[in-house]
Design a protein around this motif. Structure first.
Motif, PDB file in Angstrom:
ATOM      1  N   ALA A   1     -35.859 -10.799 -51.412  1.00 10.37           N
ATOM      2  CA  ALA A   1     -34.777 -10.274 -52.023  1.00 10.37           C
ATOM      3  C   ALA A   1     -35.107  -9.116 -52.955  1.00 10.37           C
ATOM      4  CB  ALA A   1     -33.670 -11.357 -52.431  1.00 10.37           C
ATOM      5  N   GLY A   2     -35.892  -9.528 -53.753  1.00  9.72           N
ATOM      6  CA  GLY A   2     -36.535  -8.516 -54.717  1.00  9.72           C
ATOM      7  C   GLY A   2     -37.003  -7.296 -54.199  1.00  9.72           C
ATOM      8  N   ALA A   3     -37.737  -7.401 -53.045  1.00  9.87           N
ATOM      9  CA  ALA A   3     -38.493  -6.289 -52.350  1.00  9.87           C
ATOM     10  C   ALA A   3     -37.614  -5.666 -51.468  1.00  9.87           C
ATOM     11  CB  ALA A   3     -39.532  -7.009 -51.347  1.00  9.87           C
ATOM     12  N   GLY A   4     -36.164  -5.977 -51.367  1.00 13.67           N
ATOM     13  CA  GLY A   4     -35.199  -5.414 -50.589  1.00 13.67           C
ATOM     14  C   GLY A   4     -35.147  -5.592 -49.193  1.00 13.67           C
ATOM     15  N   TYR A   5     -35.931  -6.811 -48.845  1.00 12.84           N
ATOM     16  CA  TYR A   5     -35.770  -7.324 -47.270  1.00 12.84           C
ATOM     17  C   TYR A   5     -34.855  -8.231 -46.996  1.00 12.84           C
ATOM     18  CZ  TYR A   5     -40.433  -5.434 -47.015  1.00 12.84           C
ATOM     19  OH  TYR A   5     -41.736  -4.719 -47.024  1.00 12.84           O
ATOM     20  N   LEU A   6     -33.890  -8.812 -48.165  1.00  9.57           N
ATOM     21  CA  LEU A   6     -32.835  -9.755 -47.940  1.00  9.57           C
ATOM     22  C   LEU A   6     -31.857  -9.477 -49.067  1.00  9.57           C
ATOM     23  CD1 LEU A   6     -34.622 -13.301 -47.663  1.00  9.57           C
ATOM     24  CD2 LEU A   6     -34.200 -11.615 -45.857  1.00  9.57           C
ATOM     25  N   GLU A   7     -30.723  -9.845 -48.674  1.00  8.21           N
ATOM     26  CA  GLU A   7     -29.592  -9.824 -49.774  1.00  8.21           C
ATOM     27  C   GLU A   7     -29.196 -11.168 -49.837  1.00  8.21           C
ATOM     28  OE1 GLU A   7     -26.440  -7.282 -48.226  1.00  8.21           O
ATOM     29  OE2 GLU A   7     -27.803  -5.600 -48.237  1.00  8.21           O
ATOM     30  N   THR A   8     -28.728 -11.779 -51.159  1.00  6.99           N
ATOM     31  CA  THR A   8     -28.460 -12.991 -51.292  1.00  6.99           C
ATOM     32  C   THR A   8     -26.857 -13.003 -51.930  1.00  6.99           C
ATOM     33  OG1 THR A   8     -29.701 -13.209 -53.496  1.00  6.99           O
ATOM     34  CG2 THR A   8     -30.706 -14.026 -51.382  1.00  6.99           C
ATOM     35  N   ARG A   9     -26.333 -13.969 -51.467  1.00 12.49           N
ATOM     36  CA  ARG A   9     -25.057 -14.339 -52.340  1.00 12.49           C
ATOM     37  C   ARG A   9     -24.993 -15.912 -52.417  1.00 12.49           C
ATOM     38  NH1 ARG A   9     -20.972 -12.789 -47.716  1.00 12.49           N
ATOM     39  NH2 ARG A   9     -22.861 -13.237 -46.624  1.00 12.49           N
ATOM     40  N   ARG A  10     -24.560 -16.164 -53.667  1.00 11.92           N
ATOM     41  CA  ARG A  10     -24.295 -17.728 -54.196  1.00 11.92           C
ATOM     42  C   ARG A  10     -22.935 -18.445 -53.616  1.00 11.92           C
ATOM     43  NH1 ARG A  10     -27.952 -19.496 -58.074  1.00 11.92           N
ATOM     44  NH2 ARG A  10     -29.329 -17.714 -58.687  1.00 11.92           N
ATOM     45  N   GLY A  11     -22.927 -19.404 -53.722  1.00 11.88           N
ATOM     46  CA  GLY A  11     -21.579 -20.086 -53.580  1.00 11.88           C
ATOM     47  C   GLY A  11     -21.373 -20.508 -52.117  1.00 11.88           C
TER      48      GLY A  11
ATOM     49  N   ARG B   1     -37.340 -15.688 -38.465  1.00 11.45           N
ATOM     50  CA  ARG B   1     -35.958 -16.532 -38.046  1.00 11.45           C
ATOM     51  C   ARG B   1     -34.666 -16.037 -38.274  1.00 11.45           C
ATOM     52  NH1 ARG B   1     -32.595 -18.822 -36.074  1.00 11.45           N
ATOM     53  NH2 ARG B   1     -31.966 -20.847 -36.106  1.00 11.45           N
ATOM     54  N   MET B   2     -34.709 -15.157 -39.497  1.00 15.72           N
ATOM     55  CA  MET B   2     -33.594 -14.141 -39.697  1.00 15.72           C
ATOM     56  C   MET B   2     -33.309 -13.274 -38.772  1.00 15.72           C
ATOM     57  SD  MET B   2     -33.330 -14.239 -43.879  1.00 15.72           S
ATOM     58  CE  MET B   2     -32.554 -15.737 -44.785  1.00 15.72           C
ATOM     59  N   ALA B   3     -34.355 -12.642 -38.298  1.00 23.12           N
ATOM     60  CA  ALA B   3     -34.262 -11.590 -37.254  1.00 23.12           C
ATOM     61  C   ALA B   3     -33.601 -11.964 -36.069  1.00 23.12           C
ATOM     62  CB  ALA B   3     -35.614 -10.848 -37.218  1.00 23.12           C
ATOM     63  N   GLY B   4     -34.000 -13.220 -35.831  1.00 18.93           N
ATOM     64  CA  GLY B   4     -33.154 -13.820 -34.450  1.00 18.93           C
ATOM     65  C   GLY B   4     -31.732 -14.077 -34.644  1.00 18.93           C
TER      66      GLY B   4
ATOM     67  N   ILE C   1     -29.287 -12.867 -46.129  1.00 16.68           N
ATOM     68  CA  ILE C   1     -29.338 -12.028 -45.080  1.00 16.68           C
ATOM     69  C   ILE C   1     -30.128 -10.853 -44.832  1.00 16.68           C
ATOM     70  CG2 ILE C   1     -27.240 -10.766 -45.774  1.00 16.68           C
ATOM     71  CD1 ILE C   1     -25.811 -11.219 -42.773  1.00 16.68           C
ATOM     72  N   LEU C   2     -30.552 -10.637 -43.893  1.00 17.07           N
ATOM     73  CA  LEU C   2     -31.441  -9.364 -43.901  1.00 17.07           C
ATOM     74  C   LEU C   2     -30.629  -8.071 -44.324  1.00 17.07           C
ATOM     75  CD1 LEU C   2     -33.257  -9.414 -40.163  1.00 17.07           C
ATOM     76  CD2 LEU C   2     -34.159  -9.976 -42.420  1.00 17.07           C
ATOM     77  N   ALA C   3     -31.450  -7.496 -44.993  1.00 11.64           N
ATOM     78  CA  ALA C   3     -30.874  -6.258 -45.978  1.00 11.64           C
ATOM     79  C   ALA C   3     -31.087  -5.065 -44.883  1.00 11.64           C
ATOM     80  CB  ALA C   3     -31.539  -6.219 -47.266  1.00 11.64           C
ATOM     81  N   GLN C   4     -32.143  -5.120 -44.160  1.00  9.44           N
ATOM     82  CA  GLN C   4     -32.529  -3.956 -43.283  1.00  9.44           C
ATOM     83  C   GLN C   4     -32.484  -4.484 -41.772  1.00  9.44           C
ATOM     84  OE1 GLN C   4     -36.154  -2.270 -44.568  1.00  9.44           O
ATOM     85  NE2 GLN C   4     -36.166  -3.283 -46.502  1.00  9.44           N
ATOM     86  N   ARG C   5     -32.492  -3.372 -40.930  1.00  8.13           N
ATOM     87  CA  ARG C   5     -32.615  -3.711 -39.535  1.00  8.13           C
ATOM     88  C   ARG C   5     -33.736  -4.372 -38.998  1.00  8.13           C
ATOM     89  NH1 ARG C   5     -30.597   1.330 -36.864  1.00  8.13           N
ATOM     90  NH2 ARG C   5     -32.771   1.515 -36.977  1.00  8.13           N
ATOM     91  N   PRO C   6     -34.041  -5.366 -38.325  1.00 14.54           N
ATOM     92  CA  PRO C   6     -35.264  -5.861 -37.941  1.00 14.54           C
ATOM     93  C   PRO C   6     -36.586  -4.872 -37.628  1.00 14.54           C
ATOM     94  CG  PRO C   6     -33.701  -7.600 -37.350  1.00 14.54           C
ATOM     95  CD  PRO C   6     -33.042  -6.150 -37.709  1.00 14.54           C
ATOM     96  N   GLY C   7     -35.812  -3.725 -36.967  1.00 15.62           N
ATOM     97  CA  GLY C   7     -36.637  -2.620 -36.305  1.00 15.62           C
ATOM     98  C   GLY C   7     -36.938  -1.762 -37.510  1.00 15.62           C
ATOM     99  N   ASP C   8     -36.803  -1.647 -38.596  1.00 13.06           N
ATOM    100  CA  ASP C   8     -36.927  -1.149 -39.665  1.00 13.06           C
ATOM    101  C   ASP C   8     -37.962  -1.720 -40.716  1.00 13.06           C
ATOM    102  OD1 ASP C   8     -35.567   1.078 -38.926  1.00 13.06           O
ATOM    103  OD2 ASP C   8     -33.613   0.514 -40.068  1.00 13.06           O
TER     104      ASP C   8
ATOM    105  N   PRO D   1     -25.834 -15.421 -42.240  1.00 16.03           N
ATOM    106  CA  PRO D   1     -26.498 -16.007 -43.370  1.00 16.03           C
ATOM    107  C   PRO D   1     -27.124 -17.356 -43.278  1.00 16.03           C
ATOM    108  CG  PRO D   1     -24.097 -16.066 -43.711  1.00 16.03           C
ATOM    109  CD  PRO D   1     -24.518 -15.503 -42.403  1.00 16.03           C
ATOM    110  N   PHE D   2     -28.428 -17.488 -43.920  1.00 18.29           N
ATOM    111  CA  PHE D   2     -29.204 -18.774 -43.869  1.00 18.29           C
ATOM    112  C   PHE D   2     -29.410 -19.050 -45.415  1.00 18.29           C
ATOM    113  CE2 PHE D   2     -30.587 -16.720 -39.890  1.00 18.29           C
ATOM    114  CZ  PHE D   2     -30.908 -17.755 -39.263  1.00 18.29           C
ATOM    115  N   THR D   3     -28.962 -20.482 -45.565  1.00 19.10           N
ATOM    116  CA  THR D   3     -29.394 -20.941 -46.931  1.00 19.10           C
ATOM    117  C   THR D   3     -30.572 -21.213 -47.070  1.00 19.10           C
ATOM    118  OG1 THR D   3     -28.522 -23.319 -46.326  1.00 19.10           O
ATOM    119  CG2 THR D   3     -26.704 -22.187 -46.930  1.00 19.10           C
TER     120      THR D   3
END
Length: 137
Positions: free
Chosen positions: A49-59, A16-19, A65-72, A24-26
């Motif tokens: 997020a812990g695996a490095g696929y996502l970055e998260t922000r509170r508030g 879903r996020m790759a689309g 949001i994706l932390a890497q390009r979908p193709g990677d 950012p998605f909540t």
């Protein structure tokens, strides 16, 4: 091979996020879209997020949001990471193997090969290959 629902939802979140990789998605938004428990999805997102696929922000304005390009992002790597604590069969588990056939079992190597082939085949595809874009309303 059967994947856990945890991995299933992990893949759904990433697809879903790759689309919409720049948006950012909540957790609440995705939980509503997937019709799944918000608490369960929060654990999935935390693991991604812990695996490095996502970055998260509170508030306000936060989310994931994706932390890497979908193709990677290789699908097999994602599945292997999310299924890391799930042994394919009891004898693959680090602890609790009570199978009396284990010392001379000739099936173990075949199952290990099949599991490796499954992950390798998934790794032929990236998240970009299966990005999900919902239909416009």
């Amino acid at each position: 091979m059967r994947l856990t629902s945890f991995t299933d939802y992990g893949l759904r979140v990433l697809m879903r996020m790759a689309g919409a990789p720049d948006r950012p998605f909540t957790t609440a938004e995705l939980a509503d879209e997937f019709k799944v428990s918000r608490n369960h999805l929060a654990k999935v997102i935390s693991t991604l997020a812990g695996a490095g696929y996502l970055e998260t922000r509170r508030g306000g304005g936060g989310g994931a949001i994706l932390a890497q390009r979908p193709g990677d992002i290789r699908l097999g790597d994602v599945v292997a990471r999310l299924e890391a604590d799930q042994a394919l069969v009891e004898c693959f588990a680090a602890r609790g193997n009570t199978c009396t056939l284990t010392p001379r079992c000739r099936l173990i190597s075949r199952l290990a090969h099949a599991e490796a082939a499954f992950i390798a085949d998934l790794n032929r595809s990236t998240l970009a290959d299966c990005a999900y874009r919902p239909a416009e309303a």
